[in-house]
Design a protein around this motif. Structure first.
Motif, short mmCIF file in Angstrom:
data_model
loop_
_atom_site.label_atom_id
_atom_site.label_comp_id
_atom_site.label_asym_id
_atom_site.label_seq_id
_atom_site.Cartn_x
_atom_site.Cartn_y
_atom_site.Cartn_z
N VAL A 63 -7.65 -6.76 7.39
CA VAL A 63 -6.43 -6.79 6.62
C VAL A 63 -5.99 -5.57 5.30
O VAL A 63 -5.77 -4.69 4.67
N GLY A 64 -7.44 -5.83 4.28
CA GLY A 64 -7.66 -4.93 3.28
C GLY A 64 -7.74 -3.70 3.54
O GLY A 64 -7.11 -2.69 2.68
N ALA A 65 -7.94 -3.59 4.77
CA ALA A 65 -8.36 -1.49 4.59
C ALA A 65 -7.09 -0.80 5.59
O ALA A 65 -7.48 0.49 6.16
N LEU A 66 -6.36 -1.89 5.69
CA LEU A 66 -5.24 -1.39 6.36
C LEU A 66 -4.39 -0.37 6.06
O LEU A 66 -4.07 -0.20 4.32
N ASP A 67 -4.01 0.44 6.17
CA ASP A 67 -3.34 2.02 5.71
C ASP A 67 -2.30 2.57 6.90
O ASP A 67 -3.13 3.04 8.00
N PRO A 68 -1.70 2.96 7.15
CA PRO A 68 -0.68 4.02 7.67
C PRO A 68 -1.06 5.27 8.34
O PRO A 68 -1.14 5.24 9.79
N ARG A 69 -1.69 5.57 7.27
CA ARG A 69 -2.71 7.24 8.19
C ARG A 69 -4.11 6.86 8.75
O ARG A 69 -3.66 7.43 9.10
N ARG A 70 -4.33 5.38 8.43
CA ARG A 70 -6.27 5.17 8.73
C ARG A 70 -5.92 3.99 9.83
O ARG A 70 -6.74 3.81 11.12
N THR A 71 -5.19 2.74 9.35
CA THR A 71 -5.79 1.90 10.21
C THR A 71 -4.48 0.44 10.27
O THR A 71 -3.72 1.00 9.53
N ARG A 72 -4.16 0.45 11.93
CA ARG A 72 -3.25 -0.57 11.23
C ARG A 72 -3.50 -1.67 12.51
O ARG A 72 -4.65 -1.18 13.48
N ILE A 73 -2.71 -3.20 12.65
CA ILE A 73 -3.27 -3.91 13.72
C ILE A 73 -1.56 -3.98 14.56
O ILE A 73 -1.11 -3.93 13.86
N ARG A 129 -0.84 8.42 20.11
CA ARG A 129 -0.14 10.01 20.60
C ARG A 129 0.80 10.26 18.59
O ARG A 129 0.87 11.45 18.50
N GLN A 130 1.55 9.65 19.29
CA GLN A 130 2.96 9.68 18.87
C GLN A 130 3.17 9.02 17.17
O GLN A 130 4.04 10.35 16.10
N GLU A 131 3.27 8.59 16.85
CA GLU A 131 3.06 8.16 15.22
C GLU A 131 1.78 7.93 14.37
O GLU A 131 1.69 8.78 13.18
N MET A 132 0.13 8.84 15.33
CA MET A 132 -0.40 9.22 14.52
C MET A 132 -1.09 10.47 14.69
O MET A 132 -1.76 11.06 14.26
#
Length: 183
Positions: A63-73, A129-132
């Motif tokens: 969770v600490g590494a979440l970033d919309p450009r790089r990491t998501r759950i 594909r579509q969002e990232m």
């Protein structure tokens, strides 16, 4: 899976988006998946049995590494209950920013056999594909569980193995299978 049974999906892209209730469900799911033989044991977690005291800090690191450009759950729910989840990551370095890695794919033991894993993998393909804007996905799976066949049916291709690299118990070494999916 019928239309009435299709899961709902939620993405968590920033730490503040994760409610305490959902965090508790993810932590519990992770412990239950590991204890039921799931191949989602990251570095720092012991081999089974584990409890939520083990999986909570591991989830905290994710969770600490979440970033919309790089990491998501990506979370799948069925009837409002957590049915499964996974992590999608990309490295921002320009040489590899066109591909992402799928990690920690898990279906809650109470929802196995209902197509949740297939639905999660279909949805992660779309969002990658579509969002990232990703062009390919990578995943590493443990041999001996039929995972390479599961992912193969979904279009993934084995590209290599690390023979005997995963020791799941004394005298039980498994290959780590590297797989690839073009988007």
């Amino acid at each position: 899976m019928t239309a009435q049974q299709a899961p709902d999906f939620t993405q968590i892209t920033r730490p503040r988006e994760l409610s305490p209730e959902l965090r508790e469900q993810l932590v519990d799911c992770w412990a239950r998946v590991i204890n039921s033989g799931g191949a989602v044991i990251p570095p720092g977690l012991p081999l089974p049995p584990v409890d939520t005291g083990h999986t909570d800090p591991a989830l905290g690191r994710l969770v600490g590494a979440l970033d919309p450009r790089r990491t998501r759950i990506l979370i799948a729910t069925l009837g409002g209950a957590l049915a499964g989840w996974l992590v999608l990551r990309r490295d921002p370095h320009p040489l590899v920013a066109h591909w992402g890695a799928v990690n920690h794919v898990m279906t809650h033991p109470d929802f196995r056999g209902r197509g949740i894993g297939r639905a999660l993998m279909s949805r992660v393909r779309e969002l990658a594909r579509q969002e990232m804007g990703l062009e390919q996905l990578h995943i590493a799976v443990r041999s001996g569980l039929g995972l390479e066949e599961f992912y193969g049916r979904l279009g993934w291709h084995e590209i290599g193995r690390w023979p005997g690299s995963l020791r799941v118990a004394p005298d039980d070494d498994r290959d780590e299978i590297l797989m690839y999916l073009a988007l």
